[in-house]
Design a protein around this motif. Structure first.
Motif, PDB file in Angstrom:
ATOM      1  N   PRO A   1     -34.225  22.317  -6.287  1.00 37.03           N
ATOM      2  CA  PRO A   1     -35.502  21.794  -6.806  1.00 37.03           C
ATOM      3  C   PRO A   1     -36.567  21.571  -5.747  1.00 37.03           C
ATOM      4  O   PRO A   1     -37.721  21.294  -6.093  1.00 37.03           O
ATOM      5  CB  PRO A   1     -35.094  20.453  -7.432  1.00 37.03           C
ATOM      6  N   ALA A   2     -36.201  21.673  -4.456  1.00 29.27           N
ATOM      7  CA  ALA A   2     -37.154  21.360  -3.385  1.00 29.27           C
ATOM      8  C   ALA A   2     -38.492  22.098  -3.512  1.00 29.27           C
ATOM      9  O   ALA A   2     -39.556  21.492  -3.367  1.00 29.27           O
ATOM     10  CB  ALA A   2     -36.520  21.629  -2.018  1.00 29.27           C
ATOM     11  N   PRO A   3     -38.508  23.406  -3.818  1.00 26.26           N
ATOM     12  CA  PRO A   3     -39.808  24.101  -3.898  1.00 26.26           C
ATOM     13  C   PRO A   3     -40.696  23.613  -5.047  1.00 26.26           C
ATOM     14  O   PRO A   3     -41.911  23.767  -5.005  1.00 26.26           O
ATOM     15  CB  PRO A   3     -39.392  25.566  -4.128  1.00 26.26           C
ATOM     16  N   TYR A   4     -40.070  23.040  -6.085  1.00 25.57           N
ATOM     17  CA  TYR A   4     -40.839  22.637  -7.274  1.00 25.57           C
ATOM     18  C   TYR A   4     -41.096  21.132  -7.338  1.00 25.57           C
ATOM     19  O   TYR A   4     -41.788  20.660  -8.238  1.00 25.57           O
ATOM     20  CB  TYR A   4     -40.077  23.059  -8.538  1.00 25.57           C
ATOM     21  N   PHE A   5     -40.528  20.409  -6.393  1.00 18.31           N
ATOM     22  CA  PHE A   5     -40.563  18.954  -6.510  1.00 18.31           C
ATOM     23  C   PHE A   5     -41.977  18.387  -6.374  1.00 18.31           C
ATOM     24  O   PHE A   5     -42.320  17.389  -7.003  1.00 18.31           O
ATOM     25  CB  PHE A   5     -39.639  18.315  -5.474  1.00 18.31           C
ATOM     26  N   LYS A   6     -42.788  19.004  -5.534  1.00 13.66           N
ATOM     27  CA  LYS A   6     -44.159  18.514  -5.368  1.00 13.66           C
ATOM     28  C   LYS A   6     -44.908  18.498  -6.703  1.00 13.66           C
ATOM     29  O   LYS A   6     -45.726  17.619  -6.962  1.00 13.66           O
ATOM     30  CB  LYS A   6     -44.919  19.394  -4.371  1.00 13.66           C
ATOM     31  N   LYS A   7     -44.596  19.468  -7.559  1.00 12.31           N
ATOM     32  CA  LYS A   7     -45.325  19.617  -8.811  1.00 12.31           C
ATOM     33  C   LYS A   7     -44.768  18.732  -9.929  1.00 12.31           C
ATOM     34  O   LYS A   7     -45.523  18.125 -10.693  1.00 12.31           O
ATOM     35  CB  LYS A   7     -45.282  21.082  -9.243  1.00 12.31           C
TER      36      LYS A   7
END
Length: 378
Positions: free
Chosen positions: A296-302
């Motif tokens: 989930p790291a790449p999507y966590f900001k969103k």
């Protein structure tokens, strides 16, 4: 933004932290902020806060998960993998050594006396940890307290952690949350997959160990201590791999070694199936932690701040705290069998409440000496 450090520098740092980092998950994440954000400026405040938020939201031991995320920030999957291994490896090797010594000398009276004192102190340590977690995570929210109390009572009565109750805690909080308008279907896929039972007969103990500890690793929310009631139900009650005293000794080993508390699984695996058992137990426990960070790291900001996700995790965390509280009473009922053990437990609680800077390993060592002296003298 280009990193101001090399990957090997970060690996060396986490090797050191995993070797001398005492104090539990809260202390460990504090060390990471002090060293990597404030002193060295390797990690930005924003990246650190996002990593900490993800570690709190997703299943996985807090400190280990944050270390994996910080490795991911600039060096992606290879950084996350190597940093995670560097952080966990030192304490894993330590519990292997202790496990070997424990098996070789386990029958000796002095070893039994030492762990008699340690076991009583561990009850006090877990009691204080559950108290602190309750204050920090539940606050004045009556719903979260209600979930924690129900799960605590259920854990005490059944003497095992009930996974569907923990999931129910998350769903109830999510449904109750006025701001949670989205169904967030993806949120429930991972936990429910872990409820799937296999139709294959697992004849080999190593296969049983792998599957059991994989499920255990997927339900550690926030603190490594959350794994204690789950492990007790499976290791002692269901599979009967260890006795009550051996299990308490395993928790004690996690308390006297640096690094993540969850590393107790390595000690348990060693007692159950030797070196292969230790390796499989540790790998299976930390694999969900690794996946729940890297994927989930790449999507966590969103999506990380979504109200529905936060509400669900709050409920699951409350249920996990309830399970820890229930486990304190279950383990205490078996460990506190006389006046001496009761006194050691009470003294541990008093010291931790009155003297904030006293670390758990010091208490464990003192309790071990007390147990040895008192049992020998008595």
């Amino acid at each position: 933004m280009e990193p101001t450090y090399k990957l090997k520098d970060l690996i060396v740092y986490f090797l050191k932290l995993g070797t001398i980092g005492f104090g539990g998950p809260v202390a460990l994440v504090g060390y990471m902020h002090r060293d990597l954000v404030e002193k060295r400026n390797w990690i930005t405040e924003e990246d650190y806060k996002e990593g900490l938020a993800l570690a709190q939201l997703a299943p996985g031991p807090l400190a280990a998960q944050l270390s994996i995320y910080l490795g991911y920030v600039h060096y992606r999957v290879i950084g996350a993998t190597l940093v995670g291994l560097a952080f966990v490896l030192p304490s894993f090797l330590m519990v292997l050594g202790i496990g070997y010594a424990y098996v070789k000398a386990g029958g000796l009276p002095w070893m039994q006396a030492v762990f008699y004192g340690i076991g009583a102190a561990v009850i006090g340590i877990i009691a204080i940890s559950s108290y602190k977690l309750s204050k920090k995570s539940l606050g004045k929210n009556w719903l979260l307290w209600g979930i924690a109390v129900v799960v605590a009572v259920a854990t005490f009565i059944t003497e095992r952690e009930i996974l569907w109750l923990i999931l129910a805690g998350g769903i109830i909080t999510w449904l109750y949350s006025a701001s949670a308008k989205s169904k967030a279907k993806a949120l429930f896929i991972s936990p429910f997959l872990l409820q799937i039972t296999t139709s294959i007969t697992l004849n080999e103990k190593l296969s049983q160990i792998g599957w059991f500890f994989f499920k255990a690793g997927a339900f550690v929310f926030g603190s490594g201590l959350a794994i204690v009631p789950f492990l007790y139900g499976g290791v002692v009650k269901d599979h009967q791999w260890l006795g009550d005293q051996q299990f308490l000794d395993a928790v004690a080993v996690a308390m006297i070694t640096p690094g993540p508390v969850v590393i107790t699984v390595g000690f348990i695996g060693y007692l159950v199936a030797g070196f292969p058992g230790a390796c499989i137990a540790a790998l299976a426990t930390f694999l969900p932690c690794y996946l729940f960070t890297v994927l989930p790291a790449p999507y966590f900001k969103k999506y990380g701040k979504h109200p529905a996700i936060k509400a669900f995790v709050d409920g699951v965390t409350a249920a996990a705290i309830g399970a820890i509280i229930g486990a304190v009473f279950v383990l205490g009922k078996r460990q506190i069998t006389d006046v001496v053990s009761a006194v050691i437990t009470v003294l541990t609680i008093v010291v931790l409440l009155k003297f904030k800077k006293v670390q758990e390993p010091i208490i464990i060592v003192v309790a071990a000496i007390l147990g040895l002296v008192l049992k020998t003298w008595l």
